[in-house]
Design an enzyme around this catalytic site. Structure first.
Site, PDB file in Angstrom:
ATOM      1  N   HIS A   1      38.908 -13.616 -18.581  1.00 10.18           N
ATOM      2  CA  HIS A   1      37.572 -14.199 -18.463  1.00 10.18           C
ATOM      3  C   HIS A   1      36.573 -13.582 -19.440  1.00 10.18           C
ATOM      4  O   HIS A   1      35.463 -14.098 -19.607  1.00 10.18           O
ATOM      5  CB  HIS A   1      37.072 -14.050 -17.024  1.00 10.18           C
ATOM      6  CG  HIS A   1      36.212 -15.188 -16.564  1.00 10.18           C
ATOM      7  ND1 HIS A   1      35.711 -16.142 -17.416  1.00 10.18           N
ATOM      8  CD2 HIS A   1      35.773 -15.534 -15.318  1.00 10.18           C
ATOM      9  CE1 HIS A   1      34.995 -17.016 -16.736  1.00 10.18           C
ATOM     10  NE2 HIS A   1      35.013 -16.678 -15.468  1.00 10.18           N
TER      11      HIS A   1
ATOM     12  N   ASP B   1      36.185 -18.877 -21.140  1.00 11.30           N
ATOM     13  CA  ASP B   1      35.306 -19.365 -20.081  1.00 11.30           C
ATOM     14  C   ASP B   1      36.084 -20.305 -19.162  1.00 11.30           C
ATOM     15  O   ASP B   1      37.089 -20.910 -19.569  1.00 11.30           O
ATOM     16  CB  ASP B   1      34.109 -20.102 -20.669  1.00 11.30           C
ATOM     17  CG  ASP B   1      33.195 -19.175 -21.464  1.00 11.30           C
ATOM     18  OD1 ASP B   1      33.173 -17.967 -21.145  1.00 11.30           O
ATOM     19  OD2 ASP B   1      32.523 -19.653 -22.405  1.00 11.30           O
TER      20      ASP B   1
END
Length: 418
Positions: free
Chosen positions: A389, A393
């Site tokens: 992450h 995204d």
């Protein structure tokens, strides 16, 4: 006495140490030139180390599971014809000059779990031992649901007496006795984590501690894909392997990566650099008798369906048999994790550090699917995929999986040249 000290060889570029995973000799063994002395592991590749001389082994550098630095003493051999004085702990003079030797740690052995100080009336007797007791005590114990093997007798010759029963009951004895033939087990086996299992443990800990994962699960209708796969398998040539879902997924990955190259990357978080690759080297998480390994299908972007299947079968078999070379177990840019028929309905795969994405394949099941007017049976498969992450995204991860889903649900698109 003429001695030869074999030092840990350089078993791979950039490797500073290797772990001992197997000793083929012990002090006192006579060896010939090319006799295999030990097997060591680094980066999941196991290397056998032969003896360059003939003689008698007098000293070993450590135990299985110990890591030995490159060029550090590994084995001491008294040359053939010389007097031999086997040593198991003392370091040879040559080794001391080169640096401290690894002293063998205590051997890990199975041992019983520690228990509290026993109470006088309780015991853990052998399952086959018949406790000594009078008929009256036995009858009373049976009526109370007490297994006399749980008691230690304080009477003559260890006989269980009424006072032992009283004390046992006052300390909260179980209300029912175990079934015939059953007995409490207190043995604990201590297993040292070594070799590939330790490499896996270190890799998983690194992935979890360094990478903030986001996992995205999506269902895919693979009914048409399964029909196409079955047709292609019926028409395959004798030298072609049987197709599974994975070669189709590999080709779908290649097409999707061309549109989203950020997913085919590694992240050096220490340097703050993301490396995006034009080559698609797909790691295939593979279960082997020794544990999980990740052989790599290189340049999937240049391989068709059958070529992907052939190379996949080759590297997976090499991993299972332990014959995979170092470059076949490293260098992947994205990984596929599949548990096959045991894949469950969802999973949370851990990213193969330092990659930024892993695609998890779950099992194919027949489910009722609403087509707008009725429920129809369709073959469905979930993709459970994880992403770094810090780099990827959630929107990009979802877009990536949705594109793969579209290709797998309309498999003809996989074969269209762009």
């Amino acid at each position: 006495m003429a001695d030869f000290v074999l030092r840990m060889p350089d078993v791979g570029e950039g490797v500073a140490e290797a772990e001992i995973v197997e000793w083929h000799v012990k002090p006192g063994d006579v060896v010939r030139e090319d006799t295999v002395l030990a097997a060591v592991m680094t980066d999941k590749a196991t290397v056998e180390i032969p003896s360059p001389v003939a003689g008698t082994v007098t000293w070993l550098a450590g135990e299985i599971g110990d890591s030995i630095a490159v060029k550090a003493p590994l084995v001491r051999i008294a040359l053939e014809g010389e007097a031999v004085e086997p040593q198991t702990a003392a370091a040879p003079a040559e080794a001391k000059q080169a640096g401290p030797l690894v002293e063998p740690p205590p051997v890990a052995v199975a041992k019983p779990a520690s228990v509290e100080k026993p109470v006088a009336s309780r015991a853990e007797p052998e399952p086959a031992a018949k406790p000594l007791a009078s008929p009256a005590v036995r009858r009373r114990a049976q009526e109370a649901g007490i297994d006399l093997r749980q008691l230690r007798g304080t009477g003559p010759a260890g006989r269980i007496i009424h006072e032992d029963l009283d004390l046992f009951l006052s300390q909260g004895a179980p209300s029912t006795a175990p079934a015939a033939g059953l007995a409490r087990k207190t043995h604990v086996e201590a297993v040292k984590v070594t070799g590939l299992r330790r490499r896996i443990a270190d890799k998983m800990a690194l992935s979890v501690s360094r990478i903030p994962h986001i996992t995205y699960v999506e269902e895919v209708d693979v009914t048409d894909l399964e029909e196409l796969r079955a047709a292609m398998n019926r028409e395959r040539k004798p030298d072609q392997p049987k197709l599974t879902v994975l070669p189709f997924l590999m080709r779908a990955l290649v097409r999707t990566i061309a549109e989203q190259p950020a997913l085919n990357a590694t992240f050096d978080d220490a340097a703050g650099i993301v490396s995006r690759y034009s080559a698609v080297h797909i790691g295939i998480a593979t279960q082997t008798p020794a544990g999980l390994t990740v052989p790599v299908v290189r340049h999937a972007e240049a391989r068709g369906i059958w070529d992907c299947a052939t190379e996949l079968a080759r590297v997976a078999e090499a991993a299972r048999t332990g014959s995979a070379q170092r470059d076949e177990l490293s260098g992947s840019t994205i990984t596929i994790s599949s548990l096959g028929a045991l894949g469950g309905i969802a999973s949370t795969p851990l990213i193969n550090h330092p990659e930024v994405a892993i695609i998890g394949v779950n099992k194919i099941v027949m489910r009722p699917v609403w087509d707008g007017s009725q429920f129809v049976p369709r073959r469905m498969m979930n993709l459970s995929s994880s992403f770094d992450h810090r780099i990827i995204d959630g929107w990009d991860a979802a877009t990536f999986i949705q594109r793969i889903k579209a290709l797998l649900e309309t498999p003809a698109l996989i074969f269209i040249d762009t």
